[in-house]
Scaffold this active site. Structure first.
Site, PDB file in Angstrom:
ATOM      1  N   GLY A  56      25.690 -74.756 -69.516  1.00  0.00           N
ATOM      2  CA  GLY A  56      26.556 -74.035 -68.588  1.00  0.00           C
ATOM      3  C   GLY A  56      27.694 -73.254 -69.212  1.00  0.00           C
ATOM      4  CB  THR A  57      28.431 -71.700 -72.530  1.00  0.00           C
ATOM      5  OG1 THR A  57      27.281 -70.891 -72.734  1.00  0.00           O
ATOM      6  CG2 THR A  57      28.331 -72.991 -73.321  1.00  0.00           C
ATOM      7  CG  MET A  71      16.329 -73.220 -68.952  1.00  0.00           C
ATOM      8  SD  MET A  71      16.340 -71.546 -69.638  1.00  0.00           S
ATOM      9  CE  MET A  71      17.644 -71.708 -70.860  1.00  0.00           C
ATOM     10  CB  ILE A 103       9.406 -68.511 -63.476  1.00  0.00           C
ATOM     11  CG1 ILE A 103       9.736 -68.053 -64.895  1.00  0.00           C
ATOM     12  CG2 ILE A 103       8.791 -67.381 -62.656  1.00  0.00           C
ATOM     13  CD1 ILE A 103       8.581 -67.571 -65.712  1.00  0.00           C
ATOM     14  CG  LEU A 104      13.698 -68.659 -59.032  1.00  0.00           C
ATOM     15  CD1 LEU A 104      15.080 -68.059 -58.865  1.00  0.00           C
ATOM     16  CD2 LEU A 104      13.537 -69.897 -58.159  1.00  0.00           C
ATOM     17  CG  HIS A 114      16.466 -62.577 -71.468  1.00  0.00           C
ATOM     18  ND1 HIS A 114      15.716 -63.730 -71.318  1.00  0.00           N
ATOM     19  CD2 HIS A 114      15.989 -61.950 -72.565  1.00  0.00           C
ATOM     20  CE1 HIS A 114      14.824 -63.782 -72.296  1.00  0.00           C
ATOM     21  NE2 HIS A 114      14.961 -62.719 -73.060  1.00  0.00           N
ATOM     22  CG  ASP A 152      13.214 -62.292 -68.703  1.00  0.00           C
ATOM     23  OD1 ASP A 152      14.171 -62.718 -68.033  1.00  0.00           O
ATOM     24  OD2 ASP A 152      12.679 -62.949 -69.603  1.00  0.00           O
ATOM     25  CD  GLU A 183      23.676 -65.281 -73.480  1.00  0.00           C
ATOM     26  OE1 GLU A 183      23.602 -65.990 -72.481  1.00  0.00           O
ATOM     27  OE2 GLU A 183      23.093 -65.565 -74.550  1.00  0.00           O
TER      28      GLU A 183
HETATM   29  C1  GAR Z   1      21.844 -68.596 -72.452  1.00  0.00           C
HETATM   30  O1  GAR Z   1      21.741 -68.108 -73.762  1.00  0.00           O
HETATM   31  C2  GAR Z   1      21.037 -67.736 -71.505  1.00  0.00           C
HETATM   32  O2  GAR Z   1      21.067 -66.376 -71.821  1.00  0.00           O
HETATM   33  C3  GAR Z   1      19.657 -68.306 -71.724  1.00  0.00           C
HETATM   34  O3  GAR Z   1      19.860 -69.697 -71.833  1.00  0.00           O
HETATM   35  C4  GAR Z   1      21.158 -69.962 -72.349  1.00  0.00           C
HETATM   36  C5  GAR Z   1      21.879 -70.888 -71.390  1.00  0.00           C
HETATM   37  O4  GAR Z   1      23.102 -71.319 -71.919  1.00  0.00           O
HETATM   38  N1  GAR Z   1      18.776 -67.945 -70.646  1.00  0.00           N
HETATM   39  C6  GAR Z   1      17.482 -67.675 -70.816  1.00  0.00           C
HETATM   40  O5  GAR Z   1      16.918 -67.759 -71.874  1.00  0.00           O
HETATM   41  C7  GAR Z   1      16.761 -67.236 -69.549  1.00  0.00           C
HETATM   42  N2  GAR Z   1      15.484 -66.660 -69.864  1.00  0.00           N
HETATM   43  P1  GAR Z   1      24.261 -71.901 -70.997  1.00  0.00           P
HETATM   44  O6  GAR Z   1      23.645 -73.026 -70.144  1.00  0.00           O
HETATM   45  O7  GAR Z   1      25.248 -72.454 -71.980  1.00  0.00           O
HETATM   46  O8  GAR Z   1      24.814 -70.792 -70.157  1.00  0.00           O
END
Ligand code: GAR
Length: 198
Positions: A13-14, A91, A93-94, A110, A151, A181
């Site tokens: 969840g960053t 994580m 897919i919808l 992404h 995506d 991000e």
């Molecule tokens: C992030 O890097 C996000 O871009 C990626 O997962 C990580 C989640 O980190 N998402 C994907 O790969 C989606 N296809 P977080 O839980 O610390 O935000």
């Protein structure tokens, strides 16, 4: 009235944290009204609780099918009057059954420059492993609208990040988060929420 946002999460969840921290500064047209996890152990749930944001957990295996899972998600989102959905490390897919209910109202972050290293199977650290394996010199992050193609929805914002000698998937993941991000996602959320209020 601020646009009501739900953030959907699965892990650390960053990106959720970046959105929470942006409330009142970068993010002024929307407010995080709900955090939904598809995993009971997601640390993102703790971040939400610390920020005083309501949380919900919806588990696919308890719902029994993808269809029932998506119906349950919709039910929770409706209960909280959610107008914009942000997938922040969500994580799963919808399908079209879900995405078609929220046209141009679901955003995803992404960790690559779409259309590179994206689509089914490309998530989290895997994306950075593949970028390093390929040997690209520039990667980055993309925020895009979500439709039925993984995506594949319209791109809202992108930011490039250079790969450095000696990068590992972990160091690269961190740099893409810090430089792209965590900056792009709150900005894109603000753009979409502000657009809905006009
Ligand atoms: C992030 O890097 C996000 O871009 C990626 O997962 C990580 C989640 O980190 N998402 C994907 O790969 C989606 N296809 P977080 O839980 O610390 O935000």
């Amino acid at each position: 009235m601020k646009t009501k946002i739900a953030v959907l999460v699965s892990g650390g969840g960053t990106n959720l944290q970046a959105l929470i921290d942006a409330q009142g500064s970068v993010l002024t047209s929307g407010e995080i009204a709900l955090v939904v996890a598809n995993n009971r152990d997601a640390y993102a749930l703790e971040r939400a609780k610390k920020a005083g944001i309501p949380t919900a957990v919806v588990l696919k295996k308890e719902c029994g099918s993808q269809e029932a899972f998506e119906e349950k998600l919709k039910e929770v989102l409706t209960e909280y009057g959610i107008e914009v959905i942000i997938l922040a490390g969500f994580m799963t897919i919808l399908t079209e059954q879900f995405t078609s209910c929220y046209p141009k109202r679901i955003l995803n972050v992404h960790p690559s420059l779409i259309p590179s290293f994206c689509g089914e199977g490309f998530y989290g650290l895997r994306v950075h492993e593949e970028a390093l394996k390929y040997g690209v010199k520039v990667t980055g992050a993309t925020v895009h609208f979500v439709n039925e193609i993984p995506d594949g929805g319209e791109i809202i914002a992108q930011k490039a990040v250079y790969i450095e000698p000696g990068d590992t998937p972990e160091t690269l993941q961190r740099r893409v988060m810090e430089q792209a991000e965590w900056i792009l996602l709150p900005q894109a959320a603000e753009t979409v929420c502000a657009g809905l209020q006009q």
